[in-house]
Design an enzyme around this catalytic site. Structure first.
Site, PDB file in Angstrom:
ATOM      1  N   HIS A 148       0.839  -1.199   0.000  1.00 22.58           N
ATOM      2  CA  HIS A 148       0.000   0.000   0.000  1.00 22.58           C
ATOM      3  C   HIS A 148       0.878   1.255   0.000  1.00 22.58           C
ATOM      4  CE1 HIS A 148      -3.739   2.212   1.442  1.00 22.58           C
ATOM      5  NE2 HIS A 148      -2.794   3.071   1.781  1.00 22.58           N
ATOM      6  N   GLU A 149       1.858   1.312   0.892  1.00 24.21           N
ATOM      7  CA  GLU A 149       2.700   2.514   0.982  1.00 24.21           C
ATOM      8  C   GLU A 149       3.558   2.688  -0.271  1.00 24.21           C
ATOM      9  OE1 GLU A 149       1.711   4.483   3.052  1.00 24.21           O
ATOM     10  OE2 GLU A 149       0.678   3.101   4.407  1.00 24.21           O
ATOM     11  N   HIS A 178      -5.846   6.647  -2.815  1.00 22.93           N
ATOM     12  CA  HIS A 178      -6.731   5.604  -2.299  1.00 22.93           C
ATOM     13  C   HIS A 178      -7.841   5.310  -3.308  1.00 22.93           C
ATOM     14  CE1 HIS A 178      -5.233   6.827   1.886  1.00 22.93           C
ATOM     15  NE2 HIS A 178      -4.654   5.700   1.514  1.00 22.93           N
ATOM     16  N   TYR A 230      -9.880   1.760   1.551  1.00 25.22           N
ATOM     17  CA  TYR A 230     -10.111   1.785   2.996  1.00 25.22           C
ATOM     18  C   TYR A 230     -11.071   0.666   3.389  1.00 25.22           C
ATOM     19  CZ  TYR A 230      -8.040   6.360   4.221  1.00 25.22           C
ATOM     20  OH  TYR A 230      -7.198   7.397   4.487  1.00 25.22           O
ATOM     21  N   HIS A 261       1.521   4.147  -2.992  1.00 27.89           N
ATOM     22  CA  HIS A 261       1.438   5.608  -2.851  1.00 27.89           C
ATOM     23  C   HIS A 261       2.677   6.242  -3.478  1.00 27.89           C
ATOM     24  CE1 HIS A 261      -2.180   6.173  -0.613  1.00 27.89           C
ATOM     25  NE2 HIS A 261      -1.770   5.667   0.541  1.00 27.89           N
TER      26      HIS A 261
HETATM   27 ZN   LIG Z   1      -2.796   5.060   2.264  1.00 22.41          ZN
END
Ligand SMILES: [Zn+2]
Length: 587
Positions: A71-72, A81, A130, A75
């Site tokens: 996930h990071e 997101h 999320y 980014h």
């Molecule tokens: Zn995030």
């Protein structure tokens, strides 16, 4: 040893990028733009390339999970997101009154121009989505999916989804992966350009079922995720029902080139054995000096024989090809009468290390349902790590949860080993049995053995089991000493197993890794995986023939010098490389 565990997890996440997408990561030497991974307060990253001379990405406390690292890094690679997409209101409802005041901004929607969708559909499975309770004031969901069946999917903790990977490849305009080599499910009766030949009439045939079993292919077996597959599936079958002892039938993949430094590959496939216990399925690799080498050199890498199976079985075979190679599946008829043969399906090959232990539990749900409050525990046979530590893997099942564990057991070289056994990373994994290896979203959790993991009276879990363990009788009626089972009691639930192909044809598959991270603790890199030699009695086997002739040969091309071009998905095209340094700060 939190830092050590985090580094091990980050390395696993990089391999997942290398298998699923065209992105690669290399150590920074002197480049101006690079990512510095640090242990700060939380898990976070800037979006996209933001800063010269060290762009910080934080993998803080409790961030050492593959899905969080992915996930990071996504980014950092430019991803927002998923629920920030311009079109998200068509797919989810944001319940603003349930969001903590300080975090309401996190739920803002992006403009169409700023959304990083690359034309891919909205993805509830995205690792960038999320969860339903993200930043909730504790009064219910902050996100409700318009399609209720995805309410428990959003915020999944498995890893990058196939659409995340597709979006990444579209964004970076590349499609060649570093670590994924091939997948073949014999879909629609195609053979993925594999070749076959045999000495007798009993060669490999492409079929939809076999009288002595299996009754269907593996690819289309029903799963919790998909119960009504209507497709007719195909697989390869080599009969041993007629012919003479020693008759041999070969199925050979295309030649493949290597792209990674470590000469470590993992072949995985499903097989079904309905022949005689004396029949054999041998796995060879044939390595070629160069594209002009017509015959190559064979090495035996795996060997399956013994009693027939009642289910499709997953098999991993570790390979160590050092040059262009092909994999050869050889079915060989044994001395006794057979009414069936060997079948194979869903073949995948990657330039990654194979899992160290595989535990396949067939008719899993039956076990789940029959188990009341009492836990059923299923153990693997004793294993040895590369350095010689003996251990067993185990899965426990009670009516709600599945637990996964590892325990040290007494072994042959305990006296020469260092105790306690520290800085070993244990990875527990539930395999997503989606047939195409590249599209799998397995669930994995890792921890690293340390001095702090101890019983209430201070005995470290990783001490020599001969000294602090319990004496038991193992499956071979031998006396062994065992340490405590260490792992996760609630690794997964039946509910979670039904979200994807975690139960396929009724079988669940768990894998375990036991990896020495000591070199990382000493500031060096991990060595390449080493193969244990195949059982020595098998090395006397010979298979002297040249490769099977290619089925696409035309009469004008001399067979000995044909070099076939690779299928498009295997074609070489530049993969993108990201620079980074791994530097976990001491707190
Ligand atoms: Zn995030």
């Amino acid at each position: 040893m939190e830092e050590l565990n985090a580094i091990g997890v980050i390395l696993r996440a990089f391999d997942s990028f290398r298998v699923k997408s065209c992105i690669d990561f290399v150590p920074r030497i002197s480049e101006e733009y690079y990512i510095s991974v640090q242990k700060l307060n939380g898990c976070f990253s800037d979006i996209g390339k933001s800063e010269a001379n060290e762009q910080v990405l934080s993998i803080g406390k409790h961030c050492d999970f593959v899905h969080i690292v992915e996930h990071e890094f996504l980014h950092a690679l430019g991803f927002f997101h998923e629920q920030s997409r311009y079109d998200r209101d068509d797919y989810v409802t944001i319940v603003t009154e349930n969001i903590q005041e300080d975090y309401k901004d996190n739920f803002e929607v992006l403009s169409r121009e700023n959304s990083s969708t690359q034309g891919t559909p909205y993805d509830y499975w995205s690792v960038m989505h999320y969860s339903k309770y993200e930043f909730s004031i504790g009064n219910g969901s902050t996100i409700i999916t318009k399609d209720p069946k995805f309410q428990n999917v959003i915020g999944q903790t498995l890893g990058m989804s196939p659409l995340d990977a597709l979006e990444l490849n579209l964004f970076y305009k590349c499609n060649s992966t570093i670590a994924f080599k091939m997948y073949c499910g014999f879909t629609n009766g195609t053979m993925c350009e594999m070749n076959r030949c045999s000495q007798s009439g009993n060669g490999w045939k492409i079929v939809t079922q076999v009288h002595g079993g299996p009754s269907s292919d593996h690819t289309n077996l029903p799963s919790g995720n998909n119960n009504n597959s209507q497709e007719t599936g195909y697989f390869m079958h080599a009969s041993t029902a007629s012919g003479l002892e020693g008759d041999s039938a070969r199925l050979e993949t295309q030649r493949m080139d290597l792209r990674r430094e470590c000469n470590a590959q993992c072949l995985q496939f499903y097989y079904y054995h309905s022949g005689n216990k004396s029949d054999e399925l041998n796995i060879w690799i044939r390595e070629f000096q160069d594209g002009q080498d017509p015959t190559g050199t064979l090495r035996l890498m795996g060997h399956i024989t013994g009693p027939p199976t009642s289910h499709w079985k997953l098999q991993h075979v570790s390979l160590n090809a050092t040059k262009q190679f092909q994999v050869v599946f050889e079915a060989r008829k044994g001395a006794e009468n057979s009414t069936g043969g060997f079948s194979v399906d869903d073949i995948s090959l990657s330039e990654t290390e194979c899992p160290h232990v595989t535990l396949q539990i067939d008719e899993f749900e039956k076990l789940f349902n029959s188990t009341s409050d009492i836990k059923t525990i299923i153990y693997s046979p004793r294993q040895y790590s590369k350095e010689g530590y003996a251990y067993r893997a185990a899965a426990s099942i009670n009516k709600t949860f599945v637990g996964l564990y590892v325990q040290l057991v007494s072994g042959d070289s305990d006296n020469e080993l260092e105790w306690p056994c520290l800085q070993r990373q244990i990875t527990l994994q539930m395999l997503d049995q989606t047939p195409n290896f590249q599209l799998q979203m397995s669930k994995q959790r890792s921890f690293t053995t340390s001095q702090n993991q101890a019983t209430s009276n201070g005995t470290v879990y990783w001490t020599n089991p001969r000294e602090t363990g319990e004496q038991i009788v193992d499956e071979n009626e031998g006396l062994i000493y065992v340490g405590p089972l260490v792992g996760l009691h609630k690794f997964t639930s039946l509910e979670e197993m039904q979200l994807r192909d975690f139960l396929k044809g009724g079988s669940a598959i768990f894998t375990f890794n036991f990896q020495d991270l000591t070199p990382l603790a000493n500031g060096s890199t991990l060595p390449c995986p080493q193969l244990k030699p195949v059982n020595a009695t098998q090395l006397a086997k010979h298979l002297d023939e040249s490769p099977c002739p290619s089925w696409t040969l035309s009469t004008t091309v001399p067979p000995q010098t044909t070099v076939k071009s690779l299928a498009p998905e295997m074609a070489a095209s530049p993969a993108l490389t990201f620079l980074l340094v791994l530097k976990l700060l001491e707190l």
